[in-house]
Design a protein around this motif. Structure first.
Motif, PDB file in Angstrom:
ATOM      1  N   LYS A 142     -20.315 -25.262 -15.421  1.00 56.06           N
ATOM      2  CA  LYS A 142     -20.897 -24.085 -14.772  1.00 56.06           C
ATOM      3  C   LYS A 142     -22.263 -24.471 -14.220  1.00 56.06           C
ATOM      4  O   LYS A 142     -23.120 -24.955 -14.959  1.00 56.06           O
ATOM      5  N   VAL A 143     -22.415 -24.255 -12.923  1.00 57.69           N
ATOM      6  CA  VAL A 143     -23.645 -24.634 -12.229  1.00 57.69           C
ATOM      7  C   VAL A 143     -24.286 -23.371 -11.665  1.00 57.69           C
ATOM      8  O   VAL A 143     -23.600 -22.563 -11.027  1.00 57.69           O
ATOM      9  N   PRO A 172     -23.388 -15.156  -9.789  1.00 60.00           N
ATOM     10  CA  PRO A 172     -23.129 -15.825 -11.072  1.00 60.00           C
ATOM     11  C   PRO A 172     -22.956 -17.336 -10.903  1.00 60.00           C
ATOM     12  O   PRO A 172     -22.745 -17.819  -9.785  1.00 60.00           O
ATOM     13  N   PRO A 173     -23.022 -18.078 -12.004  1.00 55.85           N
ATOM     14  CA  PRO A 173     -22.835 -19.528 -11.916  1.00 55.85           C
ATOM     15  C   PRO A 173     -21.456 -19.880 -11.339  1.00 55.85           C
ATOM     16  O   PRO A 173     -20.496 -19.126 -11.513  1.00 55.85           O
ATOM     17  N   ARG A 174     -21.400 -21.011 -10.670  1.00 58.74           N
ATOM     18  CA  ARG A 174     -20.135 -21.488 -10.104  1.00 58.74           C
ATOM     19  C   ARG A 174     -19.485 -22.446 -11.084  1.00 58.74           C
ATOM     20  O   ARG A 174     -20.158 -23.212 -11.755  1.00 58.74           O
ATOM     21  N   LYS A 175     -18.169 -22.403 -11.117  1.00 60.71           N
ATOM     22  CA  LYS A 175     -17.427 -23.373 -11.896  1.00 60.71           C
ATOM     23  C   LYS A 175     -17.139 -24.569 -10.990  1.00 60.71           C
ATOM     24  O   LYS A 175     -16.437 -24.438  -9.984  1.00 60.71           O
ATOM     25  N   VAL A 176     -17.699 -25.702 -11.331  1.00 60.28           N
ATOM     26  CA  VAL A 176     -17.488 -26.923 -10.547  1.00 60.28           C
ATOM     27  C   VAL A 176     -16.449 -27.764 -11.286  1.00 60.28           C
ATOM     28  O   VAL A 176     -16.598 -28.063 -12.473  1.00 60.28           O
TER      29      VAL A 176
END
Length: 109
Positions: A65-66, A72-76
Motif C-alpha cells: 500500500k502506497v 486512499p493509499p494505492r495497492k501496488v
C-alpha cells in the motif's frame, strides 16, 4: 469488443497482466491504462481489479500500500517468485498453442 475476442481474452488476461507486472510494479489503474494503450480499449477497470484480487489470493503477486496524493493509499502489485514461475508456464503453454494453431491454419499436420 467482438464476442470471440472477449472470450479469448478471458483465457489469457491473467497472463497478460502478470507479464505487465514482470516489467515493474504497478497499481490497477496503471495496468488498465497501459492495456488500453496497447489496443485493449474495452477492458473495464473492474475486470482488472477482480483479476488482481484473484492473483493476490493465489499468491502470485506481492502487494504494497502506497500513499496517494488523491485519496486512499494505492495497492501496488509486483510479481513475486511464484508469479514468475506461473508466468513462465503461461508462456510455454502459449508457445505450444500458437505453434499448433499455426499448423492448423496452414493446413499442415
Amino acid at each position: 469488443m467482438p464476442k470471440l475476442l472477449t472470450e479469448m481474452l478471458k483465457g489469457t488476461l491473467e497472463g497478460i497482466v502478470l507479464a505487465t507486472l514482470s516489467g515493474r510494479p504497478a497499481y490497477g489503474y496503471e495496468i488498465t491504462a497501459w492495456l488500453r494503450e496497447q489496443g485493449f480499449s474495452d477492458i473495464a477497470e473492474g475486470t482488472i481489479y477482480a483479476l488482481l484480487v484473484r492473483v493476490e489470493k493465489r499468491g502470485l503477486v506481492d502487494v504494497e500500500k502506497v500513499p496517494s496524493e488523491k485519496g486512499p493509499p494505492r495497492k501496488v502489485y509486483s510479481l513475486n517468485p511464484e508469479g514468475r514461475e506461473y508466468l513462465e508456464e503461461f508462456w510455454r503453454t502459449w508457445s505450444f498453442l500458437t505453434e499448433r494453431l499455426d499448423q492448423l491454419r496452414e493446413g499442415g499436420e
